[in-house]
Design a protein around this motif. Structure first.
Motif, PDB file in Angstrom:
ATOM      1  N   PRO A   1       1.506  35.516 -16.284  1.00 19.57           N
ATOM      2  CA  PRO A   1       1.815  34.205 -15.877  1.00 19.57           C
ATOM      3  C   PRO A   1       3.327  33.731 -15.358  1.00 19.57           C
ATOM      4  N   ARG A   2       3.321  33.126 -14.355  1.00 19.99           N
ATOM      5  CA  ARG A   2       4.522  32.496 -13.800  1.00 19.99           C
ATOM      6  C   ARG A   2       5.709  32.358 -14.909  1.00 19.99           C
ATOM      7  N   THR A   3       5.250  31.741 -16.073  1.00 17.65           N
ATOM      8  CA  THR A   3       6.038  31.434 -16.873  1.00 17.65           C
ATOM      9  C   THR A   3       6.813  32.516 -17.787  1.00 17.65           C
ATOM     10  N   ALA A   4       6.075  33.640 -17.612  1.00 19.21           N
ATOM     11  CA  ALA A   4       6.740  34.946 -18.365  1.00 19.21           C
ATOM     12  C   ALA A   4       7.910  35.250 -17.548  1.00 19.21           C
ATOM     13  N   GLY A   5       7.988  34.818 -16.345  1.00 19.99           N
ATOM     14  CA  GLY A   5       9.026  35.429 -15.210  1.00 19.99           C
ATOM     15  C   GLY A   5      10.353  34.280 -15.610  1.00 19.99           C
ATOM     16  N   HIS A   6       9.906  32.945 -16.075  1.00 21.83           N
ATOM     17  CA  HIS A   6      10.974  31.998 -16.431  1.00 21.83           C
ATOM     18  C   HIS A   6      11.378  32.641 -17.789  1.00 21.83           C
ATOM     19  N   GLU A   7      10.594  33.094 -18.511  1.00 18.55           N
ATOM     20  CA  GLU A   7      11.272  33.573 -19.832  1.00 18.55           C
ATOM     21  C   GLU A   7      12.101  34.700 -19.594  1.00 18.55           C
ATOM     22  N   ALA A   8      11.824  35.601 -18.857  1.00 14.06           N
ATOM     23  CA  ALA A   8      12.482  36.620 -18.716  1.00 14.06           C
ATOM     24  C   ALA A   8      14.001  36.415 -17.978  1.00 14.06           C
TER      25      ALA A   8
ATOM     26  N   ARG B   1       7.261  19.115  -8.386  1.00 18.99           N
ATOM     27  CA  ARG B   1       5.993  19.048  -7.906  1.00 18.99           C
ATOM     28  C   ARG B   1       4.988  20.293  -8.348  1.00 18.99           C
ATOM     29  N   ARG B   2       5.782  21.067  -9.121  1.00 18.63           N
ATOM     30  CA  ARG B   2       4.818  22.399  -9.726  1.00 18.63           C
ATOM     31  C   ARG B   2       3.973  21.604 -10.806  1.00 18.63           C
ATOM     32  N   PRO B   3       2.951  22.557 -11.182  1.00 14.72           N
ATOM     33  CA  PRO B   3       1.901  22.157 -11.999  1.00 14.72           C
ATOM     34  C   PRO B   3       2.654  21.644 -13.360  1.00 14.72           C
ATOM     35  N   ALA B   4       2.068  20.696 -14.280  1.00 17.33           N
ATOM     36  CA  ALA B   4       2.777  20.116 -15.235  1.00 17.33           C
ATOM     37  C   ALA B   4       3.003  21.160 -16.318  1.00 17.33           C
ATOM     38  N   GLY B   5       2.194  22.009 -16.552  1.00 16.69           N
ATOM     39  CA  GLY B   5       2.142  23.129 -17.479  1.00 16.69           C
ATOM     40  C   GLY B   5       3.584  23.869 -17.199  1.00 16.69           C
ATOM     41  N   GLU B   6       3.748  24.375 -15.983  1.00 10.95           N
ATOM     42  CA  GLU B   6       4.903  25.249 -15.721  1.00 10.95           C
ATOM     43  C   GLU B   6       5.991  24.398 -16.125  1.00 10.95           C
ATOM     44  N   VAL B   7       6.244  23.121 -15.597  1.00 11.42           N
ATOM     45  CA  VAL B   7       7.414  22.393 -15.696  1.00 11.42           C
ATOM     46  C   VAL B   7       7.401  22.177 -17.276  1.00 11.42           C
TER      47      VAL B   7
ATOM     48  N   ILE C   1       6.761  24.060 -19.729  1.00 15.06           N
ATOM     49  CA  ILE C   1       7.042  25.280 -20.425  1.00 15.06           C
ATOM     50  C   ILE C   1       8.860  25.540 -20.001  1.00 15.06           C
ATOM     51  N   LEU C   2       9.015  25.299 -18.516  1.00 13.64           N
ATOM     52  CA  LEU C   2      10.410  25.466 -18.307  1.00 13.64           C
ATOM     53  C   LEU C   2      11.458  24.314 -18.883  1.00 13.64           C
ATOM     54  N   MET C   3      10.796  23.491 -19.385  1.00 13.15           N
ATOM     55  CA  MET C   3      11.976  22.464 -20.085  1.00 13.15           C
ATOM     56  C   MET C   3      11.919  23.166 -21.535  1.00 13.15           C
ATOM     57  N   ARG C   4      10.986  23.484 -22.020  1.00  9.32           N
ATOM     58  CA  ARG C   4      11.167  24.095 -23.529  1.00  9.32           C
ATOM     59  C   ARG C   4      12.082  25.515 -23.651  1.00  9.32           C
ATOM     60  N   LEU C   5      11.800  26.088 -22.368  1.00 10.62           N
ATOM     61  CA  LEU C   5      12.701  27.337 -22.355  1.00 10.62           C
ATOM     62  C   LEU C   5      14.324  26.867 -22.278  1.00 10.62           C
ATOM     63  N   VAL C   6      14.512  25.850 -21.488  1.00 12.45           N
ATOM     64  CA  VAL C   6      15.667  25.417 -21.416  1.00 12.45           C
ATOM     65  C   VAL C   6      16.274  25.251 -22.598  1.00 12.45           C
ATOM     66  N   ARG C   7      15.595  24.461 -23.447  1.00 14.34           N
ATOM     67  CA  ARG C   7      16.017  23.777 -24.661  1.00 14.34           C
ATOM     68  C   ARG C   7      16.469  24.876 -25.503  1.00 14.34           C
ATOM     69  N   ARG C   8      15.272  26.046 -25.406  1.00 16.43           N
ATOM     70  CA  ARG C   8      15.514  27.077 -26.702  1.00 16.43           C
ATOM     71  C   ARG C   8      16.632  28.039 -26.137  1.00 16.43           C
ATOM     72  N   ALA C   9      17.033  28.132 -24.985  1.00 14.26           N
ATOM     73  CA  ALA C   9      18.138  28.908 -24.490  1.00 14.26           C
ATOM     74  C   ALA C   9      19.359  28.082 -24.765  1.00 14.26           C
ATOM     75  N   ILE C  10      19.428  27.003 -24.674  1.00 11.93           N
ATOM     76  CA  ILE C  10      20.554  26.064 -25.091  1.00 11.93           C
ATOM     77  C   ILE C  10      20.957  26.289 -26.647  1.00 11.93           C
ATOM     78  N   ARG C  11      20.044  25.973 -27.276  1.00 10.50           N
ATOM     79  CA  ARG C  11      20.224  26.230 -28.973  1.00 10.50           C
ATOM     80  C   ARG C  11      20.400  27.472 -29.340  1.00 10.50           C
ATOM     81  N   LYS C  12      19.993  28.453 -28.609  1.00  9.67           N
ATOM     82  CA  LYS C  12      20.324  29.815 -29.051  1.00  9.67           C
ATOM     83  C   LYS C  12      21.705  30.184 -28.499  1.00  9.67           C
ATOM     84  N   HIS C  13      22.236  29.816 -27.335  1.00 14.82           N
ATOM     85  CA  HIS C  13      23.389  30.396 -26.920  1.00 14.82           C
ATOM     86  C   HIS C  13      24.764  29.379 -26.723  1.00 14.82           C
TER      87      HIS C  13
END
Ligand code: IPE
Ligand code: IPE
Ligand code: MG
Length: 244
Positions: free
Chosen positions: A28-35, A66-72, A74-86
């Motif tokens: 899924p596209r979100t795996a790319g955002h994760e990577a 404009r992207r699907p709500a699910g992708e947006v 997950i992006l928000m979650r990934l950014v939050r996770r990255a901030i907290r981690k790094h």
């Protein structure tokens, strides 16, 4: 602003190609955002050790809503996770973190809080300034600057490029010297329009999740070979200052 010693002072990356990276792997596209997280961390450190003092990363555009709500989501979650981690490592390395844009009420409040905390934590750092363009639009920044000028009742004849730039968000940000857009796409996509006016551009084919320090070095090398003329004809120089 002319760069010194061939090293761009301000490098900006349009981190593109996450979706295609995932599609190539039938993910899924979100795996790319994760990577993409590994690439982001690698590039921040590589830029800092190379002596780049301003790094800007385009993470989410005003158009990306404009992207699907699910992708947006997950992006928000990934950014939050990255901030907290790094956050601790970024702070330890002297990186001042800023977020450019950030005005849409759809950004989750917990993410806004974590971003605010990161900016506060790192505000006195001076090794490098990392600007994350998040919910960013270059045109919106310019419109906001116009509104700000009007609010301060600045007389029209006093509006110059310099005074106008003072009303942009983070007015201390120097002009971008080098823009790197990965994935082979060759578009501005509404990115820091004012600041990229005289930037050099490179378009590596590599997809953002595969981008590493070595790719950044190649881009810095390409930049050093460019001649920046700023409209002049008399003394074309390379960015290392050699007469050509
Ligand atoms: C860039 O990758 C990340 C964001 C815009 C958030 P894309 O998601 O645009 O990836 P492609 O362009 O579809 O491959
Ligand atoms: C630009 O990439 C925005 C970011 C990298 C965050 P997009 O993939 O969203 O841009 P377009 O749609 O190709 O112009
Ligand atoms: Mg894209």
């Amino acid at each position: 602003m002319k760069s010194m010693g061939g090293m761009p002072r301000h490098v900006a990356c349009v981190m593109d190609g996450n979706g295609r990276w995932a599609a190539q792997r039938s993910l899924p596209r979100t795996a790319g955002h994760e990577a993409a997280e590994t690439a982001v961390i690698d590039v921040i450190e590589a830029a800092r050790s190379a002596g780049v003092t301003w790094l800007s990363l385009y993470a989410f555009s005003t158009e990306n809503w404009r992207r699907p709500a699910g992708e947006v989501d997950i992006l928000m979650r990934l950014v939050r996770r990255a901030i907290r981690k790094h956050a601790p490592a970024l702070h330890a390395r002297g990186v001042r973190c800023r977020f450019l844009g950030m005005s849409d009420p759809r950004i989750p409040s917990r993410l806004v809080q974590d971003i605010t905390d990161l900016m506060t934590l790192t505000s006195d750092n001076r090794q490098m300034t990392l600007t994350v363009a998040f919910d960013h639009g270059g045109r919106r920044d310019i419109v906001q600057a116009a509104r700000s000028l009007i609010r301060t009742a600045t007389p029209a004849e006093q509006v110059t490029e310099a005074t106008f730039a003072q009303h942009l968000p983070y007015p201390d940000t120097p002009d971008v010297d080098l823009v790197i857009r990965t994935s082979g796409e060759q578009r501005i996509s509404n990115f820091m329009l004012w600041q990229v006016a005289y930037a050099e551009w490179v378009f590596p084919q590599v997809l953002w999740p595969d981008f590493r320090a070595t790719h950044l070095w190649e881009c810095l090398d390409a930049y050093r070979r460019r001649q920046r003329r700023f409209g002049d004809v008399r003394r074309p120089t390379t960015t290392t200052g050699e007469e050509s």
